[in-house]
Design a protein around this motif. Structure first.
Motif, PDB file in Angstrom:
ATOM      1  N   ARG A  92       0.823  -1.206   0.000  1.00  0.00           N
ATOM      2  CA  ARG A  92       0.000   0.000   0.000  1.00  0.00           C
ATOM      3  C   ARG A  92       0.858   1.256   0.000  1.00  0.00           C
ATOM      4  NH1 ARG A  92      -3.259  -3.270   3.402  1.00  0.00           N
ATOM      5  NH2 ARG A  92      -2.431  -2.345   5.317  1.00  0.00           N
ATOM      6  N   VAL A  93       1.898   1.262   0.819  1.00  0.00           N
ATOM      7  CA  VAL A  93       2.787   2.430   0.893  1.00  0.00           C
ATOM      8  C   VAL A  93       3.442   2.686  -0.460  1.00  0.00           C
ATOM      9  CG1 VAL A  93       4.938   3.315   1.865  1.00  0.00           C
ATOM     10  CG2 VAL A  93       3.230   2.291   3.364  1.00  0.00           C
ATOM     11  N   LYS A  94       3.932   1.632  -1.096  1.00  0.00           N
ATOM     12  CA  LYS A  94       4.597   1.776  -2.393  1.00  0.00           C
ATOM     13  C   LYS A  94       3.618   2.275  -3.453  1.00  0.00           C
ATOM     14  CE  LYS A  94       8.291  -1.635  -1.779  1.00  0.00           C
ATOM     15  NZ  LYS A  94       8.870  -2.911  -2.261  1.00  0.00           N
ATOM     16  N   PHE A  95       2.391   1.760  -3.439  1.00  0.00           N
ATOM     17  CA  PHE A  95       1.408   2.192  -4.436  1.00  0.00           C
ATOM     18  C   PHE A  95       1.001   3.641  -4.200  1.00  0.00           C
ATOM     19  CE2 PHE A  95      -2.928   2.686  -6.069  1.00  0.00           C
ATOM     20  CZ  PHE A  95      -2.730   2.292  -7.392  1.00  0.00           C
ATOM     21  N   ILE A  96       0.809   4.020  -2.955  1.00  0.00           N
ATOM     22  CA  ILE A  96       0.444   5.404  -2.635  1.00  0.00           C
ATOM     23  C   ILE A  96       1.533   6.356  -3.101  1.00  0.00           C
ATOM     24  CG2 ILE A  96       0.110   7.046  -0.739  1.00  0.00           C
ATOM     25  CD1 ILE A  96      -1.250   4.715   0.791  1.00  0.00           C
ATOM     26  N   ASN A  97       2.787   6.021  -2.822  1.00  0.00           N
ATOM     27  CA  ASN A  97       3.904   6.879  -3.232  1.00  0.00           C
ATOM     28  C   ASN A  97       4.001   6.980  -4.757  1.00  0.00           C
ATOM     29  OD1 ASN A  97       4.651   7.413  -0.591  1.00  0.00           O
ATOM     30  ND2 ASN A  97       6.150   5.758  -0.499  1.00  0.00           N
ATOM     31  N   MET A  99       1.527   6.556  -6.857  1.00  0.00           N
ATOM     32  CA  MET A  99       0.376   7.328  -7.316  1.00  0.00           C
ATOM     33  C   MET A  99       0.601   8.821  -7.093  1.00  0.00           C
ATOM     34  SD  MET A  99      -2.548   7.568  -8.732  1.00  0.00           S
ATOM     35  CE  MET A  99      -2.855   5.804  -8.919  1.00  0.00           C
ATOM     36  N   ARG A 100       1.205   9.166  -5.977  1.00  0.00           N
ATOM     37  CA  ARG A 100       1.495  10.572  -5.692  1.00  0.00           C
ATOM     38  C   ARG A 100       2.432  11.154  -6.759  1.00  0.00           C
ATOM     39  NH1 ARG A 100       4.773  14.296  -3.490  1.00  0.00           N
ATOM     40  NH2 ARG A 100       3.879  15.790  -1.998  1.00  0.00           N
ATOM     41  N   SER A 101       3.493  10.429  -7.081  1.00  0.00           N
ATOM     42  CA  SER A 101       4.443  10.886  -8.099  1.00  0.00           C
ATOM     43  C   SER A 101       3.772  10.990  -9.458  1.00  0.00           C
ATOM     44  CB  SER A 101       5.634   9.925  -8.175  1.00  0.00           C
ATOM     45  OG  SER A 101       6.358   9.930  -6.958  1.00  0.00           O
ATOM     46  N   TYR A 102       2.900  10.043  -9.741  1.00  0.00           N
ATOM     47  CA  TYR A 102       2.166  10.057 -11.013  1.00  0.00           C
ATOM     48  C   TYR A 102       1.290  11.304 -11.113  1.00  0.00           C
ATOM     49  CZ  TYR A 102      -1.390   8.684 -14.441  1.00  0.00           C
ATOM     50  OH  TYR A 102      -2.269   8.655 -15.501  1.00  0.00           O
ATOM     51  N   LEU A 103       0.623  11.642 -10.018  1.00  0.00           N
ATOM     52  CA  LEU A 103      -0.235  12.817 -10.018  1.00  0.00           C
ATOM     53  C   LEU A 103       0.572  14.101 -10.193  1.00  0.00           C
ATOM     54  CD1 LEU A 103      -2.734  11.920  -7.152  1.00  0.00           C
ATOM     55  CD2 LEU A 103      -3.204  11.977  -9.610  1.00  0.00           C
ATOM     56  N   VAL A 104       1.723  14.189  -9.528  1.00  0.00           N
ATOM     57  CA  VAL A 104       2.575  15.371  -9.672  1.00  0.00           C
ATOM     58  C   VAL A 104       2.971  15.560 -11.126  1.00  0.00           C
ATOM     59  CG1 VAL A 104       4.843  16.360  -9.135  1.00  0.00           C
ATOM     60  CG2 VAL A 104       3.489  15.326  -7.310  1.00  0.00           C
ATOM     61  N   ARG A 105       3.420  14.494 -11.757  1.00  0.00           N
ATOM     62  CA  ARG A 105       3.841  14.557 -13.156  1.00  0.00           C
ATOM     63  C   ARG A 105       2.677  14.926 -14.072  1.00  0.00           C
ATOM     64  NH1 ARG A 105       3.706  11.059 -17.495  1.00  0.00           N
ATOM     65  NH2 ARG A 105       5.456  11.144 -18.971  1.00  0.00           N
ATOM     66  N   GLN A 194       3.853  -5.325  -9.908  1.00  0.00           N
ATOM     67  CA  GLN A 194       4.276  -4.948 -11.256  1.00  0.00           C
ATOM     68  C   GLN A 194       3.630  -3.642 -11.700  1.00  0.00           C
ATOM     69  OE1 GLN A 194       6.638  -6.194 -13.157  1.00  0.00           O
ATOM     70  NE2 GLN A 194       6.224  -4.672 -14.751  1.00  0.00           N
ATOM     71  N   VAL A 195       2.355  -3.465 -11.388  1.00  0.00           N
ATOM     72  CA  VAL A 195       1.657  -2.236 -11.752  1.00  0.00           C
ATOM     73  C   VAL A 195       2.266  -1.042 -11.024  1.00  0.00           C
ATOM     74  CG1 VAL A 195      -0.535  -1.000 -11.604  1.00  0.00           C
ATOM     75  CG2 VAL A 195      -0.501  -3.387 -12.319  1.00  0.00           C
ATOM     76  N   THR A 196       2.652  -1.235  -9.768  1.00  0.00           N
ATOM     77  CA  THR A 196       3.287  -0.174  -8.995  1.00  0.00           C
ATOM     78  C   THR A 196       4.624   0.217  -9.599  1.00  0.00           C
ATOM     79  OG1 THR A 196       2.206  -0.906  -6.950  1.00  0.00           O
ATOM     80  CG2 THR A 196       4.150   0.509  -6.724  1.00  0.00           C
ATOM     81  N   ILE A 197       5.396  -0.770 -10.033  1.00  0.00           N
ATOM     82  CA  ILE A 197       6.695  -0.513 -10.686  1.00  0.00           C
ATOM     83  C   ILE A 197       6.491   0.290 -11.960  1.00  0.00           C
ATOM     84  CG2 ILE A 197       8.620  -1.583 -11.922  1.00  0.00           C
ATOM     85  CD1 ILE A 197       8.453  -3.895  -9.880  1.00  0.00           C
ATOM     86  N   GLU A 198       5.513  -0.101 -12.763  1.00  0.00           N
ATOM     87  CA  GLU A 198       5.228   0.598 -14.007  1.00  0.00           C
ATOM     88  C   GLU A 198       4.787   2.037 -13.732  1.00  0.00           C
ATOM     89  OE1 GLU A 198       2.349  -1.638 -16.151  1.00  0.00           O
ATOM     90  OE2 GLU A 198       3.716  -3.295 -16.617  1.00  0.00           O
ATOM     91  N   LEU A 199       3.943   2.209 -12.724  1.00  0.00           N
ATOM     92  CA  LEU A 199       3.438   3.534 -12.374  1.00  0.00           C
ATOM     93  C   LEU A 199       4.578   4.434 -11.925  1.00  0.00           C
ATOM     94  CD1 LEU A 199       0.882   5.245 -12.044  1.00  0.00           C
ATOM     95  CD2 LEU A 199       0.685   4.361  -9.721  1.00  0.00           C
ATOM     96  N   ALA A 200       5.470   3.887 -11.104  1.00  0.00           N
ATOM     97  CA  ALA A 200       6.614   4.668 -10.634  1.00  0.00           C
ATOM     98  C   ALA A 200       7.542   5.014 -11.788  1.00  0.00           C
ATOM     99  CB  ALA A 200       7.365   3.882  -9.562  1.00  0.00           C
ATOM    100  N   SER A 201       7.675   4.114 -12.753  1.00  0.00           N
ATOM    101  CA  SER A 201       8.579   4.335 -13.871  1.00  0.00           C
ATOM    102  C   SER A 201       8.093   5.473 -14.764  1.00  0.00           C
ATOM    103  CB  SER A 201       8.693   3.060 -14.697  1.00  0.00           C
ATOM    104  OG  SER A 201       9.510   3.267 -15.831  1.00  0.00           O
ATOM    105  N   ILE A 202       6.799   5.522 -15.071  1.00  0.00           N
ATOM    106  CA  ILE A 202       6.287   6.567 -15.966  1.00  0.00           C
ATOM    107  C   ILE A 202       6.150   7.903 -15.240  1.00  0.00           C
ATOM    108  CG2 ILE A 202       5.026   4.898 -17.354  1.00  0.00           C
ATOM    109  CD1 ILE A 202       2.464   5.783 -15.995  1.00  0.00           C
ATOM    110  N   SER A 203       6.324   7.902 -13.917  1.00  0.00           N
ATOM    111  CA  SER A 203       6.188   9.132 -13.134  1.00  0.00           C
ATOM    112  C   SER A 203       7.503   9.878 -13.002  1.00  0.00           C
ATOM    113  CB  SER A 203       5.634   8.814 -11.748  1.00  0.00           C
ATOM    114  OG  SER A 203       4.387   8.165 -11.844  1.00  0.00           O
ATOM    115  N   LYS A 204       8.598   9.312 -13.501  1.00  0.00           N
ATOM    116  CA  LYS A 204       9.902   9.953 -13.348  1.00  0.00           C
ATOM    117  C   LYS A 204      10.051  11.133 -14.305  1.00  0.00           C
ATOM    118  CE  LYS A 204      12.250   5.756 -11.790  1.00  0.00           C
ATOM    119  NZ  LYS A 204      13.306   4.767 -12.053  1.00  0.00           N
TER     120      LYS A 204
END
Length: 204
Positions: A92-97, A99-105, A194-204
């Protein structure tokens, strides 16, 4: 759909602004939207020259003006939907983080399309003392184009008593519902990690 997403993220900014010194927890959701919208776009307007030279500055503006008041944890949990109960605290913590980065981007990219559109805020309506959620309408007026009506879904934090936005509806389509459908399919197919990894990757 791409155009609709741009509208979602562009005008979400009207709700969120780190204006703790100007808005107290007792302020209504209507006032939060109006004050935050005015502050956010005044900041963007005053930094136009710098933004042209340094586009990444928009992310800093989002971080400073939007994210402190975004209920991104609640939004993330709503998006997880049925999958939430099957997650571990670490997941949950990883997904929230992520998602937060995704929203910022996403917010930063969409806000570059702001060009002084006129915003009409819904007049103040008195809410009952025990109300914990509210819907607030905003009308976007752009010369030569049809008006756009946006409904913000807001909730009152039980501890801080602050109003924050967790969803918005444009042309009858909910951002939370759209993202929930998109992510639920991918989580079912690939798993949350895996979805969390992908989400974090596109948020960079």
């Amino acid at each position: 759909m791409k155009k609709l997403l741009v509208l979602f993220v562009l005008f979400t900014g009207f709700i969120q602004s780190s204006i703790a010194t100007e808005v107290t927890p007792s302020v209504s959701p209507y006032q939060v939207i109006e004050v935050a919208g005015n502050n956010l776009f005044a900041r963007i307007a005053s930094n136009q020259e710098a933004l042209e030279k340094f586009p990444d500055l928009m992310r800093d503006i989002v971080e400073e003006e939007l994210m402190p008041s975004v209920d991104y944890q609640y939004a993330a949990f709503k998006i997880l939907g049925k999958h939430l109960q099957k997650t571990t605290p670490e997941q949950r913590v990883k997904f929230i983080n992520a998602m937060r980065s995704y929203l910022v981007r996403t917010y930063a990219n969409a806000l570059t399309q702001y060009h002084n559109q006129k915003v009409v805020f819904e007049p103040e309506t008195k809410l009952k003392d025990n109300v914990k959620s509210a819907s607030v309408d905003v009308k976007i007026v752009d010369a030569g184009k049809p008006d756009i009506k946006i409904t913000f879904q807001m909730r009152k934090d039980s501890r801080s008593q602050e109003w924050k936005a967790y969803d918005m509806i444009v042309e009858g389509i909910s951002l939370i519902s759209t993202k929930q459908s998109e992510f639920n399919r991918r989580i079912s197919d690939l798993g949350l990690d895996q979805v969390t990894i992908e989400l974090a990757s596109i948020s960079k």
